[in-house]
Structure formats: C-alpha cells, structure tokens
Scaffold this active site. Structure first.
Site, PDB file in Angstrom:
ATOM      1  N   ARG A 261      34.002  59.809  97.820  1.00 46.89           N
ATOM      2  CA  ARG A 261      33.619  61.166  98.210  1.00 46.89           C
ATOM      3  C   ARG A 261      33.068  61.163  99.630  1.00 46.89           C
ATOM      4  O   ARG A 261      32.234  60.331  99.977  1.00 46.89           O
ATOM      5  CB  ARG A 261      32.575  61.732  97.249  1.00 46.89           C
ATOM      6  CG  ARG A 261      33.082  61.778  95.813  1.00 46.89           C
ATOM      7  CD  ARG A 261      32.117  62.442  94.872  1.00 46.89           C
ATOM      8  NE  ARG A 261      32.606  62.361  93.497  1.00 46.89           N
ATOM      9  CZ  ARG A 261      31.965  62.858  92.451  1.00 46.89           C
ATOM     10  NH1 ARG A 261      30.798  63.462  92.617  1.00 46.89           N
ATOM     11  NH2 ARG A 261      32.479  62.749  91.236  1.00 46.89           N
ATOM     12  N   ARG A 276      23.576  58.872  96.324  1.00 50.17           N
ATOM     13  CA  ARG A 276      24.651  59.674  96.934  1.00 50.17           C
ATOM     14  C   ARG A 276      25.463  58.782  97.868  1.00 50.17           C
ATOM     15  O   ARG A 276      25.185  58.671  99.055  1.00 50.17           O
ATOM     16  CB  ARG A 276      24.057  60.866  97.697  1.00 50.17           C
ATOM     17  CG  ARG A 276      25.056  61.973  97.989  1.00 50.17           C
ATOM     18  CD  ARG A 276      24.372  63.156  98.672  1.00 50.17           C
ATOM     19  NE  ARG A 276      23.386  63.753  97.803  1.00 50.17           N
ATOM     20  CZ  ARG A 276      23.643  64.662  96.860  1.00 50.17           C
ATOM     21  NH1 ARG A 276      24.874  65.089  96.684  1.00 50.17           N
ATOM     22  NH2 ARG A 276      22.674  65.159  96.120  1.00 50.17           N
ATOM     23  N   GLU A 348      20.077  63.874  88.431  1.00 51.45           N
ATOM     24  CA  GLU A 348      21.348  63.950  87.708  1.00 51.45           C
ATOM     25  C   GLU A 348      22.005  62.572  87.578  1.00 51.45           C
ATOM     26  O   GLU A 348      22.077  61.808  88.539  1.00 51.45           O
ATOM     27  CB  GLU A 348      22.312  64.889  88.441  1.00 51.45           C
ATOM     28  CG  GLU A 348      23.667  65.014  87.760  1.00 51.45           C
ATOM     29  CD  GLU A 348      24.732  65.632  88.647  1.00 51.45           C
ATOM     30  OE1 GLU A 348      25.922  65.393  88.380  1.00 51.45           O
ATOM     31  OE2 GLU A 348      24.370  66.333  89.610  1.00 51.45           O
ATOM     32  N   SER A 351      27.272  64.817  84.213  1.00 52.33           N
ATOM     33  CA  SER A 351      27.573  66.236  84.150  1.00 52.33           C
ATOM     34  C   SER A 351      28.719  66.403  83.172  1.00 52.33           C
ATOM     35  O   SER A 351      29.795  65.841  83.368  1.00 52.33           O
ATOM     36  CB  SER A 351      27.978  66.731  85.547  1.00 52.33           C
ATOM     37  OG  SER A 351      27.794  68.109  85.671  1.00 52.33           O
ATOM     38  N   ARG A 389      23.927  55.132  89.681  1.00 52.96           N
ATOM     39  CA  ARG A 389      22.688  55.852  89.354  1.00 52.96           C
ATOM     40  C   ARG A 389      22.010  55.244  88.131  1.00 52.96           C
ATOM     41  O   ARG A 389      20.785  55.259  88.022  1.00 52.96           O
ATOM     42  CB  ARG A 389      22.990  57.336  89.146  1.00 52.96           C
ATOM     43  CG  ARG A 389      23.458  58.024  90.423  1.00 52.96           C
ATOM     44  CD  ARG A 389      23.580  59.533  90.275  1.00 52.96           C
ATOM     45  NE  ARG A 389      24.026  60.126  91.540  1.00 52.96           N
ATOM     46  CZ  ARG A 389      23.891  61.411  91.846  1.00 52.96           C
ATOM     47  NH1 ARG A 389      23.328  62.241  90.974  1.00 52.96           N
ATOM     48  NH2 ARG A 389      24.318  61.868  93.009  1.00 52.96           N
TER      49      ARG A 389
END
Length: 425
Positions: A261, A276, A348, A351, A389
C-alpha cells in the site's frame, strides 16, 4: 456496483442513505439522467434494428418473386448508418454511466451508526482486561530494536520509510503468528489458498479499489497489473464471472499474502513502528454466501478474528463503523481493535465487512436460487489478522521490565517451545 434498477425505483432512499457516505444528490441525479439517455438510445436502436430486419425480409421476398427492391435497399443503407451512429452514441453514454456508477460507494446498512468519521463509531463489546504494568511500558519499535529483532533504519536505507527488516527471532515470531492464524482458520472451515500477488485491473475493479483508489496501490508493467493491497482482491475474484453451484455455498477462503500500500494521504500518521507500513503480511478471510445468510456470516467472521486475539491473550474490543468511516465497498463493518499499552489505547488490527452484492455485481459472481433464477452472491472479507500489528501487540502486551518478551502460550509450539525472547546478538 449498485443496482441501477433498484436505484431508479427508490431514488430518494438512495439519496438519503448515500448522503451519509458523502455522496451529493447531484451525483445521483447526473447518473440517473445519463442512465435515462442510455435506455432511450437502446430502445431507439432496437426499434431501428427490428425495422431493418423486417424490411430485409421483405427485400428477400421481393427478390425471390422477381420484384424490384431498389428503393428499400437504399432506405436500409440509410437506416444502417443511423444504427451505426446510435450504437456509437450508446457506447459513449454507457461508458459514462459505468464510470459514474463505479465511483459511488456501497449503500450502508440502515442499522449502522450515522456520522462523518470515526467519532461516530459504536463499541459493541470488550474482551479481556488491559494489563497493569508496574513499570513504564515501551513502544513495540523500541522493544524490537533493543532486542535486535526489528531493524527499521537499515530497511529505510534499502527501501525507504515504512519498511522493516525482521531478524532472527523477529522473523520467527512473525512466521509463528501467521502459521498459527492459518491453522486456526482451517479448524473453522476455511480453505487455505496461496493466491497470486499481482492482479489485473479488472480484479481491482471487482473489489472496489479501482477506479477511485488507484493512488493507494503499487502498479507494475503499466496500468494493468497491480501488487495486491490485500488478499481480499484475488480471493474475491476467484469466482469472477462464474455461477457458483448453490450446494457449495457458503464458501470460506483464507490466505496469507504480503500487502502493498502506498499509504497515500497518511503523511505524519504512525511514522514509526509496524502499524502503517508500505509492505506487511496479512492473513485474510473471504466468504461467498447467499444473501439471507450474509449477516450471520459476518458475525461468525468477526468471532473468527476475535478467536485469534483471545488465544493469544490480547485484550481487544469490537466496534461498528459509522457511515463516514466505513470502506468504499462495505455495507457494514466491524473493526477489532487491540490494546496497545504504550499508546494507552486500542488500535485497529482487523476489519470484517459485509459487502452484500456490491462486489459480486462488479465481478459478476452469481448463484441460482431455489427457483433456478440467477442472483448475485454476497461477499464478505476480514483480516484474520494483520500480522505485523499482531506482532506489535504481542511485543507491547507481553513485555517484561528487563526488556525481554514472554511468548504467548499459543505460539510456543510454533517456536519450538521458546518461552521468552531475549536480546539477540
């Protein structure tokens, strides 16, 4: 993609609900106006083609009877030119309709919280109690660097910011985490898949990343091939342009892939650590279901992600995202957020979304209902979990005052019985 026929029949409902996702009424009005042009041109072209076929038959009969049909032939040439011009207009209008429709997000489920951003999200429940430390807990990047298992500086030298080298027990811990996740999901009925890491633009369109979010991915070999931003893309496109046999539903897939990403628009956010990254591993869950089963399957998927957290002993809570915070393709999303002691907050880590028929309509994935009629399946996707994460959460929640990290019991079989991570040479 939204159902255009349903939108035409329920315009005000679409305007009201899509407004909660930032869609202006004019966008819907403009789309419906173009769609009306498209349908009018289609009727006009079909009528002309029908007329041409009828006259062509009359010409053939006239020739068989030895009669002159020259005037009709000349007239049909003119009709043929009109049809050609109409088809060109129709193609241009259809392209505009498809482009405008492709940029509209999914309709939000009417039960989810309405709001412009994450402040409107609603907590559903908490699991586990955050640990009380008798020392100041360190951030995971400091823990990893001090132990010699994470190296951000050398990764920046090689690849730039938001990359990392996992070293020694760091690499083994990452591998242990994702193997544990895959094994747990297999127990829950998911079929493990090792998918391609590069996909076509049509696959990105199918899941809703294209055309709106091209700036958030890495493209290779021109514009047609893209490094996957998540395994959701290849897994959801597995049955692209197919009719899934009804007896196969529901279909459960899980896969480990790297995710790539660009993190466009995230400047200044989570610039340190594993939260991130431009490249990270993620175990994904994807489901294909009948429409009437999809929300029960969403709850099960959320529990599947939570099961990983509970077995790792990580405190977390589950929230339902608001209309303004939800992803483009989702109709409802539950986020799982893990407790991060150094930040003294939940972040987070998964999801889980029900996209209803939105992705299936874009990718043309169908099944036959009990009456034999073709219907679009519902697709669901969820992180099971984001591996980096999870490693970050383990390092922070299981850290010890002497700088070591206790290995969660569930992971010890994957690390040959190792109980404590100590400083590496």
């Amino acid at each position: 993609m939204l159902d255009m026929k349903d939108m035409r029949n329920n315009v005000e409902e679409y305007k009201r609900r899509l407004a909660t996702r930032g869609v202006e009424e004019k966008e819907i009005d403009d789309l419906l106006a173009e769609d009306k042009k498209r349908r009018e041109l289609l009727v006009e072209a079909e009528n002309l083609k029908k007329h041409r076929n009828e006259v062509s038959e009359a010409i053939a009969n006239a020739k068989r009877n030895g009669e002159s049909a020259e005037e009709q032939i000349v007239a049909m040439r003119e009709v043929g030119e009109q049809i050609k011009q109409l088809d060109e207009k129709l193609a241009a209008v259809e392209e505009r309709v498809n482009d405008m429709a492709a940029r509209l997000p999914n309709m939000p489920n009417p039960t989810i919280p309405v709001g412009p951003d994450e402040d409107a999200n609603v907590e559903l429940y908490k699991v586990g109690t955050p640990r009380k430390f008798d020392f100041e807990p360190k951030a995971h990047w400091d823990i990893g660097e001090d132990l010699g298992i994470l190296d951000f500086d050398r990764a920046a030298k090689v690849s730039g910011a938001r990359f990392v080298f996992y070293k020694g027990l760091g690499a083994k811990l990452e591998r242990a985490v994702y193997n544990f996740m895959l094994d747990e999901h297999a127990k829950e009925g998911y079929t493990e898949v090792l998918p391609p890491y590069i996909v076509k633009a049509k696959a990105m369109f199918g899941t809703g990343q294209f055309p709106k979010f091209k700036d958030q991915v890495y493209q290779v070999n021109g514009e047609d091939m893209t490094l996957v931003p998540t395994a959701e893309v290849p897994l959801t496109n597995y049955y692209r342009e197919e009719v899934i046999p009804t007896e196969k539903l529901p279909v459960y897939f899980t896969a480990l892939t790297p995710s790539f990403r660009s993190e466009a628009g995230s400047a200044g956010r989570d610039t340190r650590g594993l939260i991130r990254m431009h490249q990270f591993n993620k175990v994904e869950m994807v489901k294909y279901t009948k429409p009437e089963d999809s929300y029960a399957e969403l709850e099960k998927m959320t529990k599947n992600a939570g099961n990983i957290m509970e077995k790792l002993g990580l405190p977390y809570h589950v929230i339902t995202l608001s209309t303004g915070d939800m992803g483009f393709s989702a109709a409802m999303t539950h986020d799982l957020e893990v407790w991060m002691p150094a930040q003294d907050t939940y972040r987070e880590i998964s999801s889980c979304s029900n996209c209803e028929a939105f992705q299936a309509r874009r990718a043309r994935i169908q099944y036959r209902d009990e009456n034999g009629k073709l219907q679009y399946v519902h697709t669901l996707n969820g992180s099971g979990l984001a591996v980096g994460r999870t490693v970050a959460a383990i390092l922070e929640n299981y850290q010890n005052e002497d700088g070591t990290v206790t290995v969660p019991e569930a992971l010890r079989p994957y690390l040959h019985g190792l109980e404590v991570i100590t400083k590496q040479d």
